[in-house]
Design a protein around this motif. Structure first.
Motif, mmCIF file in Angstrom:
data_model
loop_
_atom_site.group_PDB
_atom_site.id
_atom_site.type_symbol
_atom_site.label_atom_id
_atom_site.label_comp_id
_atom_site.label_asym_id
_atom_site.label_seq_id
_atom_site.Cartn_x
_atom_site.Cartn_y
_atom_site.Cartn_z
ATOM 1 N N TRP A 1 0.810 -1.227 0.000
ATOM 2 C CA TRP A 1 0.000 0.000 0.000
ATOM 3 C C TRP A 1 0.844 1.278 0.000
ATOM 4 O O TRP A 1 0.315 2.370 -0.073
ATOM 5 C CB TRP A 1 -0.932 0.008 1.214
ATOM 6 N N LYS A 2 2.152 1.099 0.075
ATOM 7 C CA LYS A 2 3.040 2.262 0.115
ATOM 8 C C LYS A 2 3.270 2.840 -1.290
ATOM 9 O O LYS A 2 3.221 2.117 -2.287
ATOM 10 C CB LYS A 2 4.392 1.865 0.709
ATOM 11 N N PRO A 3 3.527 4.160 -1.397
ATOM 12 C CA PRO A 3 3.908 4.725 -2.703
ATOM 13 C C PRO A 3 5.180 4.065 -3.220
ATOM 14 O O PRO A 3 6.006 3.578 -2.444
ATOM 15 C CB PRO A 3 4.147 6.206 -2.391
ATOM 16 N N TRP B 1 -5.849 4.271 -4.532
ATOM 17 C CA TRP B 1 -6.906 3.270 -4.572
ATOM 18 C C TRP B 1 -6.421 1.955 -5.173
ATOM 19 O O TRP B 1 -6.816 0.869 -4.745
ATOM 20 C CB TRP B 1 -8.121 3.797 -5.348
ATOM 21 N N TYR B 2 -5.512 2.061 -6.172
ATOM 22 C CA TYR B 2 -4.972 0.840 -6.772
ATOM 23 C C TYR B 2 -4.046 0.128 -5.788
ATOM 24 O O TYR B 2 -4.096 -1.094 -5.641
ATOM 25 C CB TYR B 2 -4.216 1.161 -8.060
ATOM 26 N N ARG B 3 -3.205 0.917 -5.111
ATOM 27 C CA ARG B 3 -2.269 0.311 -4.160
ATOM 28 C C ARG B 3 -3.009 -0.405 -3.043
ATOM 29 O O ARG B 3 -2.659 -1.538 -2.670
ATOM 30 C CB ARG B 3 -1.341 1.385 -3.586
ATOM 31 N N TYR B 4 -4.038 0.209 -2.499
ATOM 32 C CA TYR B 4 -4.757 -0.390 -1.375
ATOM 33 C C TYR B 4 -5.624 -1.573 -1.794
ATOM 34 O O TYR B 4 -5.746 -2.566 -1.061
ATOM 35 C CB TYR B 4 -5.611 0.665 -0.669
ATOM 36 N N LEU B 5 -6.216 -1.491 -2.990
ATOM 37 C CA LEU B 5 -7.128 -2.548 -3.421
ATOM 38 C C LEU B 5 -6.424 -3.675 -4.169
ATOM 39 O O LEU B 5 -6.779 -4.854 -3.997
ATOM 40 C CB LEU B 5 -8.227 -1.963 -4.310
ATOM 41 N N GLY C 1 -2.729 -3.545 -4.949
ATOM 42 C CA GLY C 1 -1.276 -3.540 -4.837
ATOM 43 C C GLY C 1 -0.707 -4.856 -4.353
ATOM 44 O O GLY C 1 0.435 -5.209 -4.683
ATOM 45 N N TRP C 2 -1.498 -5.622 -3.593
ATOM 46 C CA TRP C 2 -1.031 -6.911 -3.057
ATOM 47 C C TRP C 2 -0.752 -7.925 -4.163
ATOM 48 O O TRP C 2 -0.042 -8.925 -3.941
ATOM 49 C CB TRP C 2 -2.073 -7.486 -2.090
ATOM 50 N N LEU C 3 -1.288 -7.674 -5.366
ATOM 51 C CA LEU C 3 -1.022 -8.589 -6.476
ATOM 52 C C LEU C 3 0.441 -8.547 -6.902
ATOM 53 O O LEU C 3 0.946 -9.495 -7.503
ATOM 54 C CB LEU C 3 -1.907 -8.226 -7.673
ATOM 55 N N GLY C 4 1.101 -7.436 -6.587
ATOM 56 C CA GLY C 4 2.507 -7.303 -6.923
ATOM 57 C C GLY C 4 2.739 -6.925 -8.366
ATOM 58 O O GLY C 4 1.802 -6.859 -9.180
ATOM 59 N N ALA C 5 3.993 -6.685 -8.702
ATOM 60 C CA ALA C 5 4.358 -6.336 -10.078
ATOM 61 C C ALA C 5 4.333 -7.584 -10.950
ATOM 62 O O ALA C 5 4.541 -8.698 -10.471
ATOM 63 C CB ALA C 5 5.749 -5.710 -10.096
#
Length: 280
Positions: free
Chosen positions: A43-45, A92-96, A98-102
């Protein structure tokens, strides 16, 4: 005399950059624990954008867990993810999601069609050049001329004199006084050149060839995971093949296994006739 354990810089334009210095430390006091910053939580920038805030807020210090530090560029694939997922750093993308990773880079390469691979070579840049520290200012100007991509990655590198045991990297010619190494730096450009973004003509062959000539002229190197446009003779001029050739002869590898050049040059079918003429 006492260099830091970690030193790097991120260059955001020809006039602005942020230098990062790091040492190993323990968060053994309440004050230090307040400074712990897990930069790699999903969730971090993105890290390089977090670092860029130093240009406006001024210098700051924090304690980054070592695993987070080692993977500081993983989530954003340095800064390549901004072109793959333009909204990837939105809160919103990071929090929802972002856990999917790059995306896994090896998987993306595996699924590339020949046409996409050609586009990646001729309209996209992934390049790292390593030259002596004395070339710093000129090299940054050259990267702006050739690519006009920011940020740029800057890592200092020590190349050691191994005497008679010289390997693929040649013994440096200008070691520091009283030292057995010379300081180089790695300059990395990753992304889409500004001319391509502006829908203008950008000559990938000419610009990459000029970069390779510049590296050779200054007794430097091009990292071999990148797209190389050297001829075989030019590749051998850049990298010392003396020990490599002796070992290939000794262990009867000649004719049985390909040379390094054949492993790292662009795939067959991507070197069109026009490009081969320019390489000649």
């Amino acid at each position: 005399e006492k260099p830091p354990s970690f030193l790097e810089a991120t260059i955001y334009s020809k006039e602005t950059s942020v230098i990062m210095i790091a040492e190993f430390a323990d968060a053994d006091t309440p004050e230090k624990k307040k400074k712990i910053h897990g930069v790699n939580y999903f969730w971090k920038p993105w890290y390089y954008l977090h670092v860029e805030t130093a240009l406006t807020r001024g210098g700051f210090d924090e304690l980054i867990p070592i695993r987070h530090y080692h993977h500081r560029f993983t989530r954003s694939v340095f800064w390549e993810l901004r072109d793959m997922i333009p909204f990837g750093n939105e809160w919103w993308y990071r929090y929802l999601l972002g856990w999917l990773g790059a995306p896994k880079v090896s998987l993306m390469k595996l699924t590339m069609t020949p046409q996409i691979r050609r586009e990646v070579i001729y309209k996209h840049v992934v390049q790292d050049m390593m030259v002596p520290m004395s070339c710093m200012s000129e090299a940054i100007d050259k990267f702006h001329e050739w690519f006009d991509i920011y940020p740029l990655l800057f890592f200092p590198v020590a190349i050691f004199d191994h005497g008679p045991h010289e390997g693929f990297l040649r013994n440096p010619q200008r070691c520091l006084p009283g030292r057995n190494y010379q300081m180089f730096f790695n300059l990395g450009a990753y992304g889409v050149p500004q001319k391509v973004r502006d829908k203008e003509e950008w000559d990938a062959i000419r610009n990459l060839r000029e970069m390779e000539h510049y590296a050779r002229r200054n007794k430097g190197y091009q990292l071999v995971y990148t797209d190389l446009f050297h001829t075989r003779a030019e590749f051998r001029e850049m990298f010392n093949h003396a020990l490599y050739d002796r070992m290939r002869e000794k262990y009867k590898a000649v004719g049985a296994f390909p040379e390094v050049y054949d492993k790292v040059r662009p795939e067959k079918g991507l070197l069109d006739e026009e490009m081969l003429k320019k390489l000649a």
